[in-house]
Design a protein around this motif. Structure first.
Motif, mmCIF file in Angstrom:
data_model
loop_
_atom_site.group_PDB
_atom_site.id
_atom_site.type_symbol
_atom_site.label_atom_id
_atom_site.label_comp_id
_atom_site.label_asym_id
_atom_site.label_seq_id
_atom_site.Cartn_x
_atom_site.Cartn_y
_atom_site.Cartn_z
ATOM 1 N N GLY A 75 -3.840 76.203 43.734
ATOM 2 C CA GLY A 75 -2.589 76.017 43.019
ATOM 3 C C GLY A 75 -1.495 75.379 43.857
ATOM 4 N N GLN A 76 -1.860 74.729 44.971
ATOM 5 C CA GLN A 76 -0.897 74.094 45.856
ATOM 6 C C GLN A 76 -0.958 72.561 45.701
ATOM 7 O OE1 GLN A 76 1.250 76.003 47.835
ATOM 8 N NE2 GLN A 76 0.290 77.630 46.608
ATOM 9 N N PHE A 77 0.212 71.934 45.659
ATOM 10 C CA PHE A 77 0.250 70.479 45.608
ATOM 11 C C PHE A 77 -0.069 69.895 46.985
ATOM 12 C CE2 PHE A 77 3.093 71.277 41.898
ATOM 13 C CZ PHE A 77 2.374 70.537 40.966
ATOM 14 N N VAL A 78 -0.835 68.822 46.981
ATOM 15 C CA VAL A 78 -1.113 68.076 48.212
ATOM 16 C C VAL A 78 -0.022 67.020 48.321
ATOM 17 C CG1 VAL A 78 -2.807 66.698 49.476
ATOM 18 C CG2 VAL A 78 -3.575 68.514 47.920
ATOM 19 N N LYS A 79 1.027 67.335 49.056
ATOM 20 C CA LYS A 79 2.247 66.531 49.005
ATOM 21 C C LYS A 79 2.214 65.356 49.977
ATOM 22 C CE LYS A 79 5.548 69.476 46.718
ATOM 23 N NZ LYS A 79 6.979 69.807 46.604
ATOM 24 N N VAL A 80 1.408 64.379 49.601
ATOM 25 C CA VAL A 80 1.413 63.076 50.254
ATOM 26 C C VAL A 80 1.751 62.058 49.179
ATOM 27 C CG1 VAL A 80 0.114 61.426 51.653
ATOM 28 C CG2 VAL A 80 -0.430 63.869 51.799
ATOM 29 N N ARG A 81 2.828 61.300 49.376
ATOM 30 C CA ARG A 81 3.245 60.320 48.366
ATOM 31 C C ARG A 81 2.447 59.034 48.567
ATOM 32 N NH1 ARG A 81 8.509 59.191 49.652
ATOM 33 N NH2 ARG A 81 8.312 60.540 51.464
ATOM 34 N N THR A 82 1.517 58.805 47.655
ATOM 35 C CA THR A 82 0.612 57.661 47.759
ATOM 36 C C THR A 82 0.808 56.712 46.579
ATOM 37 O OG1 THR A 82 -1.189 58.591 46.442
ATOM 38 C CG2 THR A 82 -1.078 59.254 48.766
ATOM 39 N N CYS A 83 0.083 55.611 46.635
ATOM 40 C CA CYS A 83 0.137 54.624 45.551
ATOM 41 C C CYS A 83 -0.533 55.135 44.284
ATOM 42 C CB CYS A 83 -0.479 53.298 45.983
ATOM 43 S SG CYS A 83 -2.207 53.424 46.480
ATOM 44 N N ALA A 84 -0.926 56.420 44.259
ATOM 45 C CA ALA A 84 -1.379 57.019 42.998
ATOM 46 C C ALA A 84 -0.298 56.897 41.932
ATOM 47 C CB ALA A 84 -1.765 58.480 43.210
ATOM 48 N N VAL A 85 0.972 56.865 42.354
ATOM 49 C CA VAL A 85 2.061 56.712 41.385
ATOM 50 C C VAL A 85 1.957 55.372 40.665
ATOM 51 C CG1 VAL A 85 3.692 55.781 43.104
ATOM 52 C CG2 VAL A 85 4.562 56.892 41.043
ATOM 53 N N ALA A 86 1.540 54.331 41.370
ATOM 54 C CA ALA A 86 1.344 53.024 40.737
ATOM 55 C C ALA A 86 0.144 53.055 39.800
ATOM 56 C CB ALA A 86 1.166 51.938 41.798
ATOM 57 N N ARG A 87 -0.881 53.821 40.152
ATOM 58 C CA ARG A 87 -2.059 53.928 39.292
ATOM 59 C C ARG A 87 -1.711 54.630 37.978
ATOM 60 N NH1 ARG A 87 -6.890 55.541 43.630
ATOM 61 N NH2 ARG A 87 -6.781 53.582 44.833
ATOM 62 N N VAL A 88 -0.852 55.640 38.062
ATOM 63 C CA VAL A 88 -0.417 56.319 36.840
ATOM 64 C C VAL A 88 0.339 55.340 35.939
ATOM 65 C CG1 VAL A 88 1.092 58.133 35.952
ATOM 66 C CG2 VAL A 88 -0.404 58.609 37.892
ATOM 67 N N CYS A 89 1.163 54.498 36.552
ATOM 68 C CA CYS A 89 1.885 53.490 35.768
ATOM 69 C C CYS A 89 0.936 52.416 35.242
ATOM 70 C CB CYS A 89 2.975 52.841 36.623
ATOM 71 S SG CYS A 89 4.292 53.977 37.106
ATOM 72 N N GLY A 90 -0.141 52.160 35.973
ATOM 73 C CA GLY A 90 -1.079 51.112 35.585
ATOM 74 C C GLY A 90 -1.701 51.312 34.229
ATOM 75 N N GLU A 91 -1.856 52.567 33.809
ATOM 76 C CA GLU A 91 -2.405 52.856 32.480
ATOM 77 C C GLU A 91 -1.329 53.343 31.521
ATOM 78 O OE1 GLU A 91 -5.428 51.798 31.853
ATOM 79 O OE2 GLU A 91 -5.369 51.181 33.974
ATOM 80 N N HIS A 92 -0.062 53.214 31.933
ATOM 81 C CA HIS A 92 1.094 53.473 31.058
ATOM 82 C C HIS A 92 1.171 54.931 30.618
ATOM 83 C CE1 HIS A 92 0.022 49.053 29.898
ATOM 84 N NE2 HIS A 92 0.463 49.148 31.147
ATOM 85 N N VAL A 93 0.875 55.836 31.544
ATOM 86 C CA VAL A 93 0.981 57.261 31.241
ATOM 87 C C VAL A 93 2.437 57.650 31.009
ATOM 88 C CG1 VAL A 93 0.736 59.573 32.258
ATOM 89 C CG2 VAL A 93 -1.158 57.942 32.409
ATOM 90 N N VAL A 94 3.330 57.105 31.817
ATOM 91 C CA VAL A 94 4.745 57.471 31.699
ATOM 92 C C VAL A 94 5.431 56.581 30.670
ATOM 93 C CG1 VAL A 94 4.894 58.372 34.038
ATOM 94 C CG2 VAL A 94 5.384 55.956 33.630
ATOM 95 N N ASP A 95 6.438 57.136 29.992
ATOM 96 C CA ASP A 95 7.222 56.329 29.066
ATOM 97 C C ASP A 95 8.286 55.556 29.860
ATOM 98 O OD1 ASP A 95 9.373 58.102 29.566
ATOM 99 O OD2 ASP A 95 9.035 59.223 27.713
ATOM 100 N N GLN A 96 9.097 54.755 29.165
ATOM 101 C CA GLN A 96 10.040 53.897 29.867
ATOM 102 C C GLN A 96 11.070 54.703 30.658
ATOM 103 O OE1 GLN A 96 9.836 50.328 29.872
ATOM 104 N NE2 GLN A 96 11.187 50.687 31.625
ATOM 105 N N GLN A 97 11.584 55.778 30.090
ATOM 106 C CA GLN A 97 12.570 56.587 30.797
ATOM 107 C C GLN A 97 11.974 57.214 32.051
ATOM 108 O OE1 GLN A 97 14.379 59.647 28.398
ATOM 109 N NE2 GLN A 97 15.679 60.388 30.034
ATOM 110 N N GLN A 98 10.743 57.730 31.939
ATOM 111 C CA GLN A 98 10.081 58.311 33.095
ATOM 112 C C GLN A 98 9.795 57.241 34.148
ATOM 113 O OE1 GLN A 98 6.856 59.794 30.750
ATOM 114 N NE2 GLN A 98 7.643 61.904 30.704
ATOM 115 N N PHE A 99 9.387 56.062 33.679
ATOM 116 C CA PHE A 99 9.135 54.979 34.622
ATOM 117 C C PHE A 99 10.405 54.600 35.364
ATOM 118 C CE2 PHE A 99 9.382 50.503 35.714
ATOM 119 C CZ PHE A 99 8.290 50.380 36.555
ATOM 120 N N ASP A 100 11.515 54.477 34.645
ATOM 121 C CA ASP A 100 12.769 54.075 35.283
ATOM 122 C C ASP A 100 13.148 55.032 36.407
ATOM 123 O OD1 ASP A 100 12.943 51.907 33.589
ATOM 124 O OD2 ASP A 100 14.337 52.865 32.202
ATOM 125 N N ASN A 101 12.870 56.305 36.221
ATOM 126 C CA ASN A 101 13.126 57.290 37.273
ATOM 127 C C ASN A 101 12.205 57.071 38.468
ATOM 128 O OD1 ASN A 101 14.263 59.768 38.415
ATOM 129 N ND2 ASN A 101 12.285 60.689 37.932
#
Length: 529
Positions: free
Chosen positions: A282-308
């Motif tokens: 139940g612990q987050f592996v807190k390394v900020r990786t380009c996984a954030v770009a992969r999440v955007c790549g399939e449009h998981v986040v909406d525009q407001q979430q993306f802007d953040n």
């Protein structure tokens, strides 16, 4: 889209009339090869880099064991094709080798196991099933290819195979019964040598992706792996609708929405503005990786979430918006790896990440910033000319020690040249990216045959560019950088600012001559008010 309308598109009518499927496909591929896109510029260095990219891709088209047909291999030290990237790479290359694009999908479907598992890779030496290794959904690239070519056989094969693959993942990579996809090892995400996976095994025991290693915190819930399934389910929904399977289409859409909501509620940490793995404790592996770009790549986040995410992470010059975007780990993350070794997803900006940027930056309205990313990558490639895997995000220097002639780097040069200053196709649109004064545009000529069989060309001169479609001039643009978007019949729809500065442009179209001012990422409808 139903099956009847799908069959009426692209090459389907030609296929039906041709008598034999193999003969029709051969004729289609021969025709496409004879009308491959052409590009010429007076800038010698840019032309040399573009021509070298084409040469590398030509040489990386090879035949591997257990499949009767040419494939686009990864190149460099990677003598094979990987599920996480090979289908997308071949899709980008499809206008030059449609047969290779098709084969580079069918290879995975043909080697699918009885239980539904798709191979992670297929190499000259073996076929790998020791990890799932997926990023861009093969269902999504197969759907785009089938849709653009009217390939009914590919559509049917891909729909069946990708549905079985989804079921395999749900059975063997949902052991915690969360509905998300679990990562068992480093290679699952393709992030070799990343601090995200520090201390974890590279591959599953016995080279069997069903086996979770006995390591602390495994299995993990992974945002990018779950995102791949989300994008795959959306594609399966679209494929089902094209095949006339309305109830199945609804099922896939609903299951896609379910996993999307889980990604956002379980794997996003608002205070950090980041997506992380969640381990078995139940612990987050807190390394900020380009996984954030992969999440955007399939449009998981909406525009407001993306802007953040855009403000806090992706476009932050301290994190991911380096001089040469996008590093594999945020530059201000304490686990960023320096000095940068070869094949490192610990900080280097990867050609694969750059190539995937076309799947999300335009979608979320960041066309101007995408132009900057593309320009920086192409400049780095043209300076170096080895076409290796990765660059230093701060200097743009390619990592020494990696082998040359890497297909993703060659595809970056190829794809970005056309997206920067030439013609690029979307599903029902044609994007004419006019960029006077750019090196690639120096008295340049771009010409291609669209996926719908129309000839399109762009010719630059000293003051601007003339745009031709089906032999007729559709626009003349002078004075500044702009994208003219037309429909697939060549009718102008709107103008878009694709420069990071305000541009003043003269656009001559059928409705008259218009002098317009366009801010970055701003659009004006045509006819222009």
């Amino acid at each position: 889209m139903n099956r009847r309308s799908f069959l009426g598109r692209g090459f389907a009518v030609a296929l039906a009339a041709a008598g034999t499927k193999a003969g029709a496909l051969a004729s289609r591929d021969a025709a496409a090869a004879s009308s491959a896109p052409s590009f010429a510029t007076r800038d010698r260095d840019w032309q040399a880099a573009y021509d070298k990219a084409l040469q590398i891709l030509h040489e990386n088209v090879q035949v591997l064991p257990r499949f009767d047909g040419p494939l686009l291999i990864e190149g460099a030290e990677y003598a094979g094709i990987w599920q996480e990237c090979g289908p997308l790479e071949a899709l980008v290359y499809r206008s030059f080798r449609p047969d290779v694009a098709r084969n580079s999908h069918m290879i995975f479907f043909s080697l699918q196991r009885e239980d539904g598992q798709l191979p992670a890779n297929h190499k000259r030496t073996d076929t790998g099933f020791g990890q799932i290794q997926m990023v861009v959904p093969i269902a999504a690239t197969a759907w785009e290819l089938a849709r653009s070519t009217g390939d009914e056989e590919l559509l049917a094969v891909a729909y069946k195979a990708c549905g079985r693959w989804d079921a395999w993942l749900a059975k063997y990579r949902n052991t915690r019964a969360t509905g998300l996809v679990e990562g068992f090892c480093t290679y699952d995400t393709g992030m070799d040598n990343s601090p995200r996976w520090a201390g974890m095994p590279n591959q599953c025991p016995g080279k069997d992706a069903k086996n979770c290693p006995q390591a602390p915190g495994l299995p993990r819930l992974c945002p990018d792996l779950s995102t791949t399934v989300y994008g795959g389910r959306l594609a399966l929904s679209a494929m089902a609708r094209a095949l006339g399977k309305a109830s199945e289409a609804d099922h896939w859409a609903e299951s896609a929405d379910q996993i999307r909501r889980l990604i956002l509620t379980k794997l996003y940490v608002p205070e950090d503005g980041a997506f992380y793995d969640l381990d078995a404790n139940g612990q987050f592996v807190k390394v900020r990786t380009c996984a954030v770009a992969r999440v955007c790549g399939e449009h998981v986040v909406d525009q407001q979430q993306f802007d953040n995410l855009w403000t806090r992470q992706l476009h932050n010059p301290k994190t991911f918006w380096a001089p040469y975007p996008l590093p594999s780990v945020a530059m201000d993350d304490p686990l960023f790896v320096r000095p940068i070794p070869r094949n490192s997803w610990g900080g280097a900006s990867q050609a694969l990440t750059a190539l995937r940027a076309g799947r999300w930056l335009d979608f979320y309205g960041r066309s101007a910033e995408f132009s900057t990313l593309m320009d920086q990558w192409c400049k780095a490639i043209a300076r170096d000319m080895t076409f290796r895997q990765q660059i230093d995000p701060e200097t743009g220097a390619f990592t020494e020690g990696g082998s040359p002639d890497y297909s993703p780097a060659a595809l970056v040069m190829l794809d970005f040249t056309w997206r920067l200053a030439g013609i690029h196709e979307e599903e029902n649109e044609i994007h004419w990216n006019v960029r006077p004064g750019h090196r690639a545009a120096d008295h340049a000529r771009f010409a291609l045959r669209t996926h719908h069989g129309a000839d399109a060309a762009m010719q630059y001169d000293a003051t601007g560019a003339s745009l031709q479609y089906r032999g007729k001039t559709v626009a003349r643009i002078e004075g500044g950088t702009v994208r003219l978007v037309t429909n697939r019949d060549g009718r102008p729809l709107h103008l878009r600012g694709i420069s990071e500065r305000t541009e003043h442009v003269t656009c001559r179209i059928a409705s008259g001559s218009h002098r317009v001012t366009l801010r970055p990422n701003h659009s004006l409808a045509v006819p222009i008010a």
